[in-house]
Structures are given as structure tokens and as C-alpha cells.
Design a protein around this motif. Structure first.
Motif, short mmCIF file in Angstrom:
data_model
loop_
_atom_site.label_atom_id
_atom_site.label_comp_id
_atom_site.label_asym_id
_atom_site.label_seq_id
_atom_site.Cartn_x
_atom_site.Cartn_y
_atom_site.Cartn_z
N GLN A 164 0.83 -1.13 0.10
CA GLN A 164 0.22 -0.08 0.00
C GLN A 164 0.67 1.19 -0.07
OE1 GLN A 164 -3.17 0.59 -0.46
NE2 GLN A 164 -3.15 2.72 0.21
N ASP A 165 1.95 1.05 0.68
CA ASP A 165 2.98 2.49 0.63
C ASP A 165 3.52 2.71 -0.63
OD1 ASP A 165 4.16 4.36 2.26
OD2 ASP A 165 6.21 3.18 2.11
N VAL A 166 4.02 1.79 -1.23
CA VAL A 166 4.51 1.91 -2.58
C VAL A 166 3.30 2.50 -3.51
CG1 VAL A 166 5.45 0.84 -4.66
CG2 VAL A 166 6.17 -0.16 -2.37
N ILE A 170 3.36 6.23 -5.57
CA ILE A 170 2.97 6.45 -6.82
C ILE A 170 1.88 7.38 -7.17
CG2 ILE A 170 2.24 5.22 -9.11
CD1 ILE A 170 4.02 2.90 -8.19
N ASP A 171 0.98 7.17 -6.23
CA ASP A 171 -0.40 7.97 -6.40
C ASP A 171 0.00 9.36 -6.12
OD1 ASP A 171 -2.00 5.76 -6.87
OD2 ASP A 171 -2.97 5.91 -4.96
N ASP A 172 0.72 9.75 -5.18
CA ASP A 172 1.14 10.77 -4.71
C ASP A 172 1.84 11.85 -5.72
OD1 ASP A 172 0.02 10.71 -2.19
OD2 ASP A 172 1.71 10.38 -1.16
N ILE A 174 1.64 10.91 -8.98
CA ILE A 174 0.41 11.15 -9.94
C ILE A 174 -0.48 12.46 -9.82
CG2 ILE A 174 -1.50 10.52 -11.10
CD1 ILE A 174 -0.39 7.47 -11.05
N ASP A 175 -0.69 12.48 -8.41
CA ASP A 175 -1.67 13.50 -8.01
C ASP A 175 -0.81 15.05 -8.04
OD1 ASP A 175 -3.43 11.81 -7.46
OD2 ASP A 175 -3.47 11.59 -5.38
N THR A 176 0.45 14.91 -7.73
CA THR A 176 1.29 16.45 -7.67
C THR A 176 1.84 16.76 -9.21
OG1 THR A 176 2.89 15.47 -6.94
CG2 THR A 176 1.59 16.25 -5.17
N GLY A 177 1.44 15.75 -9.88
CA GLY A 177 1.98 15.91 -11.34
C GLY A 177 3.33 15.90 -11.50
N MET A 178 4.14 15.11 -10.63
CA MET A 178 5.54 14.74 -10.74
C MET A 178 5.68 13.76 -11.85
SD MET A 178 7.49 15.36 -7.23
CE MET A 178 6.53 13.93 -6.35
N ASP A 179 6.48 14.08 -12.65
CA ASP A 179 6.91 12.59 -13.56
C ASP A 179 7.90 12.02 -13.04
OD1 ASP A 179 8.91 14.74 -14.18
OD2 ASP A 179 8.55 14.93 -16.08
N THR A 180 8.48 12.26 -11.93
CA THR A 180 9.59 11.35 -11.51
C THR A 180 9.26 10.65 -10.25
OG1 THR A 180 11.31 12.88 -12.36
CG2 THR A 180 12.07 11.18 -10.68
N ILE A 181 9.30 9.52 -10.40
CA ILE A 181 8.88 8.48 -9.38
C ILE A 181 9.95 8.11 -8.78
CG2 ILE A 181 7.29 6.78 -8.64
CD1 ILE A 181 5.57 7.40 -11.20
N ASP A 182 10.24 8.56 -7.35
CA ASP A 182 11.46 8.14 -6.60
C ASP A 182 11.26 6.99 -5.90
OD1 ASP A 182 13.98 8.16 -5.80
OD2 ASP A 182 14.27 10.06 -5.71
N LEU A 183 11.73 5.87 -6.05
CA LEU A 183 11.38 4.98 -5.02
C LEU A 183 12.77 4.18 -4.56
CD1 LEU A 183 8.45 2.99 -6.57
CD2 LEU A 183 8.19 4.29 -4.54
N LYS A 200 -2.35 2.09 -12.21
CA LYS A 200 -2.46 3.44 -12.46
C LYS A 200 -1.55 4.42 -13.34
CE LYS A 200 -5.25 4.90 -8.51
NZ LYS A 200 -5.41 5.65 -7.44
N LEU A 201 -0.40 3.97 -13.15
CA LEU A 201 0.65 4.42 -14.22
C LEU A 201 0.40 4.29 -15.52
CD1 LEU A 201 4.33 4.38 -12.50
CD2 LEU A 201 3.07 6.41 -12.98
#
Lengths: 529, 108
Positions: A164-166, A170-172, A174-183, A200-201
């Protein structure tokens, strides 16, 4: 008749003993409820009010109702109201999300691989209890009280929280419009990433950005902008990747640096927009052919992997081969490909159960032994008997090389096709070595990876029957007026050996093998431990 | 003359019997895709199956054995062809069919 309460039913047809245990697509389940009668199906019977001539079916207009469960559970039950009927859903889907749901009751989380026991064990079969007054479907809808009583092993809920955390991260993004998803650096392991993590991605579409700038032509203003997603998963502990990751169409940068990946799924080839792929410092011994195909358009970072190598060849021999290969008309000006096939290793043949039937075995990573001489490659076609230590178990019959898939393989393909519409179910590999469990785990692996295709005939398959390693090299030609100039330095073997890219190719039958393409296979050195 | 009977060429067809007693008459060559059946029918072994040309499978139901026989014909028809069409198997008998394939050694 001592039991007058119960309406008489025709006797169940006599079924063979094996029928109840293995019943096709209906999963076997273990429930601790004691049943008074043997249960043949986990699915509830569905029937409509037309089957019930009771008067109250005709009292409130002609709304056809659907009931679920045994019909005699409903015969004394109050008729459900129309609203209840309208929002009735199959309880299985609703409950399967339950274990993973967040404390505030969102059920947006798909079932993870580890929690699939809930998916199949919750649909309780029609029992003949008469103590209840509610219809069966009403009892089974996920109420909050039942949710609390569900068994929830600690490790599963902990793992679910990480999944769920991951997804939340990712949802965050997407919501904030960032195109870099840093995990990066999150110590993610395989259990944290499930096939539906990236759902979702893959569905993401950017809203067109309207600029009131007169310099832009009107037609461009309202166009969809392609999102350019950068996914950074570096410095985690992943050993495998779900194939769904690569259906994220707008993925342009993917960093998997510093994981424990041993293999990349062939589904990677679906990422047509990938511009940068960082797979440095993993445990890869080879690349899928799809990555080799991507090379001209993608920057790939590869160092720090223990790739297969080729036994050293003599310089004279290589120079001769080199000239034969690259001095002719093959290097055409029009050929855009800059990746060249150089040679291949011997072929390993297996049966559908995974037993090796050829005398050659692909070297395992880290193993120093099993360095087969190239002459020992075995050609399977129709006349040769297959040798090997499993001769007793695999029946000493001559194995015919044919393009017809084995019966087990056809079953596996059928199961894969049927499961594609459902959420991914991880069939536990189990210790049993029988064909059924091995095929089931091959099916689940194939579903996880997103499928694979035969290198020769392009058929999708589940279990590879032939595997071999091909070596490719990337060449940067400089074009001059006289044509294409091949860098001279690569005509000596020392340099070539360092740039070779091993690619594991798989064939779907013993006839899907690369014989005839190369006169003599190369000898492969297993990667150094 | 009875001594000649055992060396006479075996019949071109064999009979496979399911647990419910359904009988399937199949080309002998087609059944050879299963090493188990091939062994059962091997005339050198002098087993009852080989003599009678009739194999009884108490573990395999008629529905499954029908599909097995269909596969045998499919294998026989296309084993030397280059272009093999797909064979469809309904999902609900897949697991039972896998068990039968395990028993019959049809993983080649």
C-alpha cells in the motif's frame, strides 16, 4: 422420511472420486466449517425470482431478482428489498480486497501475491444450515463485523501495508503531477511490488496544457502531451519484476541500479518509449533479446553485472571470421541496426516439466563446472534417442522433435489465457515435483512476467523447450563517402570479448532451435562468482 | 498356429477405456505420443494390454480421456508439419488433464 423440513431434491449424480478434488477452474479451498455433505463447487448457485413461484415475487411489480446460494436457503427468508438487490455484487471481488484495505476502509488496493488465499477461500459454498434468516449473499457481503473476525496473519498485513505504501507514493506523484517517481533506497523486496502496483501509471493520460501563447500554432495547443515518466527503483532488493511494469507506455527512464535482479522479463520490449535503462549492479547473467533490440534507441547501463562470457578464441581465427562477416555487402548503408549477431552457445533442451534432456546444460551463474565442449552439442531431431541421467524417469522412448506442443504445454497456455482477465494469482511452487504443480508454477510465473515468445516461430509459450545464448555486439559505425567504416579495433578478439552482450533465447519446441545459423557453437564460460 | 498369432502384426487400432467405461478406438501410431501407453502396448512385454490392444484407465474420466485422444490425433496429424494450429482446451478440465498428462508421461 425423518427430515420433512427439507424439500426433496433429486439425488446428486454419482461422480467419480477424483471429481471433487480436482475440478478444473474451481479452486479447491479449505474451510474449517464442518459440512454435512460433500461439496462439489465453490461457486454459489445463481437463480432468479422466476424460478420461485412465491406470491411476493408478483406483489411489487415485475422486478426480476437474483438470488445466490442454495434455493432452499431462500424459501423461508424475507425477500430482499429492491435496493439491496440492485447493489448486490459478487462477494468474492469485494472480500478479496479486504485484507489489503487501509484502516479507513478504502478497498482500492488489489490483492497481493501473498494474500491470494483470501481470494479463493471466502466464497463459502451453499450450506444447508437453516438457522439463518438472511439469504446467503447477505451474510457474505463484507460487513465491518466480519472484517474484524477475518484471520489476518501479522506478516500478511505488514506486507500489505508496504504494498500500500508503494502504491500511495506512486499515487502522490500522479496527484502532484511529478513525472519522476522516486522509490530509491527504500529496501523494497519482491513482496512490495505486485503486478497491480503500476496499474494507475499505465492508465495515466495527461490533460492537455493550454497556453495562451500566440507563438504556438493552434493545433499544438490542445494536443495531449505525452507524459514522460521516470521510475527510479534503484538500491532496493528486487529479484524479479512484474510484466505489468512495462505496460506503462510512457516510461522513458527506468532505473533498476543496485538490485538483485537475475533476469529481466521479455515484456520489457513493450516499453517502446524507453530512452534510458539502468540495470547496472544487478546479478544479471544475460539480457532478454528484447533489450538487445532496444539498444539502438536506448541508453543502457550494464556494468557491474556478471554476464556470460565466451571462451577466448585465437586472434587469427577471429580475424578471418571478422573479415568474412563484416567486409562483405552485409554492412549496408541503409541498415539502421547497429547491433550485430556474432555467435551462439550450444542448445539446452528440456521437456515441459523442466527436466533437461540434452547433454548440454546452460551454466549456472557462479558455478565453475559444467564447461561443455562445443562438440558435445546434441542434435535432437527425429532419429536420436535422448540421453541423460533422467533416462529412467522420462521413459526411454525416442523423443521426437516436433513442433507440436506437449499436452501439458497446451494446458498451461489455456490456463494463461484464461487467467489474464483475472487478478494475478500466485500459485505456490510447492515441493511436489509432479507435472501439475510444476506447470502451475510455470503458469503463474508466466502471468507475472507478462508472457514470453518463441525466438524462432514467435508463438507465445509457457515453458521453454530449448534455450541457448546468443552473443551480440554493439557497433558504432562511422559513415564516410565510401560507405560504412567498421572500427578496426574490434577485429581483434580481445576487444570484442569485452563488448559482447549475451542474450538468452528460448524456443517453444525442439524444432525451434538455431541449427544451421552458425556452423559451430561457442563455448560459454559461466560468470565468475 | 497359435504360436504364429503372437508374432502376427498387431492391430492398427487400439482401444482406450475411461473410468466410466467409455471406449475410444485410436490409431496405434497416435497413442505412441504417450510413453506410458507405448510401453503398455509394447508387444515385447507380453502384458495384457499389449495382447488385447486395450488399455483401461481407472483414474481418467471420460471427458478428460476424450481430450487426451483428441490431442493424440492432433499430435499424429501435425507431428511432422511446420505449421501447427492451436488446439483449444477448456480451462475447467485443465488440471485434470494435467494429471492425466503426468500419468501418461505426455510432457515431451
Amino acid at each position: 422420511m425423518d427430515d420433512n423440513e427439507e424439500p426433496t431434491l433429486p439425488l446428486m449424480p454419482k461422480l467419480p472420486a477424483s471429481f471433487g478434488t480436482v475440478n478444473g477452474r474451481k479452486r479447491a479451498f479449505q474451510l474449517d466449517t464442518t459440512f454435512t455433505e460433500p461439496v462439489y463447487s465453490s461457486d454459489l448457485g445463481v437463480f432468479s425470482s422466476d424460478d420461485d413461484p412465491g406470491l411476493d415475487n408478483y406483489a411489487h411489480g415485475r422486478h426480476k431478482r437474483r438470488y445466490q446460494g442454495a434455493w432452499y436457503d431462500h424459501i423461508h427468508a424475507p425477500a430482499p428489498t429492491a435496493e439491496k438487490v440492485s447493489d448486490q455484487v459478487t462477494p468474492r471481488k469485494a472480500i478479496c480486497n479486504d485484507v489489503l484495505s487501509t484502516p479507513n476502509g478504502q478497498s482500492s488496493v488489489p490483492p497481493s501475491s501473498g494474500s491470494t488465499w483470501t481470494t479463493w477461500s471466502q466464497t463459502s459454498p451453499p450450506s444447508s444450515q437453516k438457522t439463518t434468516s438472511l439469504p446467503a449473499w447477505a451474510q457474505m457481503s463484507p460487513s465491518s463485523s466480519q472484517r474484524a473476525t477475518l484471520p489476518r496473519p501479522a506478516n500478511i498485513s505488514k506486507q500489505a501495508a508496504r504494498v500500500q505504501d508503494v502504491i500511495q507514493q506512486i499515487d502522490d506523484c500522479i496527484d502532484t503531477g511529478m513525472d519522476t517517481i522516486d522509490l530509491t533506497d527504500q529496501n523494497l523486496d519482491d513482496d512490495c511490488i505486485i503486478p497491480l502496483t503500476f496499474e494507475k501509471l499505465s492508465k495515466l493520460r495527461l490533460v492537455p496544457h493550454v497556453e495562451l501563447d500566440l507563438n504556438h500554432p493552434v493545433s499544438e495547443k490542445y494536443l495531449h502531451k505525452d507524459s514522460k515518466i521516470k521510475l527510479l527503483l534503484s538500491n532496493n532488493a528486487l529479484t524479479r519484476l512484474p510484466g505489468t511494469l512495462f505496460s506503462v507506455e510512457n516510461l522513458t527512464t527506468l532505473s533498476l541500479r543496485g538490485n538483485d535482479l537475475t533476469e529481466l522479463p521479455p515484456a520489457l520490449g513493450r516499453c517502446r518509449n524507453l530512452k534510458e535503462l539502468n540495470i547496472a549492479y544487478n546479478k544479471l547473467t544475460h539480457l532478454p533479446f528484447e533489450v538487445i533490440e532496444m539498444i539502438p534507441n536506448t541508453t543502457i547501463y550494464l556494468y557491474g553485472n556478471k554476464l556470460y562470457e565466451v571462451e577466448r578464441r585465437s586472434e587469427e581465427e577471429w580475424a578471418k571470421q571478422w573479415h568474412a562477416r563484416f567486409s562483405g555487402e552485409e554492412v549496408g548503408k541503409s541498415d539502421p541496426a547497429r547491433v550485430w549477431y556474432l555467435g551462439r552457445g550450444p542448445v539446452q533442451l528440456t521437456d515441459t516439466g523442466g527436466r533437461i534432456c540434452s547433454s548440454y546444460t546452460l551454466p549456472a551463474s557462479g558455478g565453475a563446472g559444467n564447461r561443455m565442449q562445443t562438440t558435445s552439442e546434441q542434435i535432437p531431431p527425429s532419429t536420436t534417442r535422448h540421453r541423460g541421467q533422467h533416462q529412467q524417469s522420462t521413459k526411454s522412448s525416442p523423443a521426437l522433435a516436433t513442433r507440436v506442443p506437449s499436452l501439458a504445454e497446451i494446458c498451461a497456455r489455456s490456463m494463461v489465457v484464461a487467467s489474464q482477465s483475472e487478478p494475478y494469482v500466485d500459485v505456490p511452487a510447492g515441493d511436489a515435483l509432479d507435472l501439475v504443480s510444476r506447470t502451475c508454477s510455470a503458469v503463474s510465473q508466466s502471468l507475472y512476467q507478462g508472457g514470453q515468445w518463441c525466438a524462432i516461430c514467435k508463438t507465445p509459450f509457457v515453458t521453454a523447450r530449448a534455450q541457448w545464448i546468443e552473443f551480440y555486439i554493439r557497433l558504432d559505425f562511422s559513415e564516410s563517402s565510401a560507405g560504412v567504416v567498421v572500427p578496426r579495433s574490434l577485429s581483434n578478439w580481445q576487444t570484442v570479448g569485452e563488448y559482447l552482450l549475451p542474450s538468452l533465447r528460448k524456443g517453444c519446441s525442439w524444432k525451434c532451435v538455431p541449427y544451421g545459423r552458425e556452423p559451430e557453437p561457442w563455448s560459454i564460460i559461466p560468470p565468475r562468482p | 498356429m497359435s504360436a504364429f498369432n503372437s508374432s502376427a502384426p498387431p492391430s492398427k487400432y487400439v482401444t482406450l477405456v475411461s473410468s466410466e467405461g467409455f471406449e475410444f478406438v485410436v490409431l496405434r501410431q497416435a497413442t505412441y505420443c504417450s510413453p506410458t501407453i507405448k510401453k503398455m502396448l509394447d508387444p515385447n512385454h507380453q502384458w495384457a494390454e499389449a495382447k488385447a490392444g486395450r488399455c483401461v484407465f481407472p483414474e481418467i474420466s471420460g471427458v478428460v480421456l476424450e481430450k487426451v485422444v483428441e490431442y493424440m490425433q492432433y499430435w499424429y496429424a501435425y507431428r511432422e508439419k511446420e505449421d501447427v494450429p492451436d488446439m483449444h482446451i477448456p480451462v475447467d478440465i485443465c488440471l485434470e488433464l494435467l494429471q492425466a498428462a503426468d500419468f501418461l508421461g505426455m510432457d515431451q
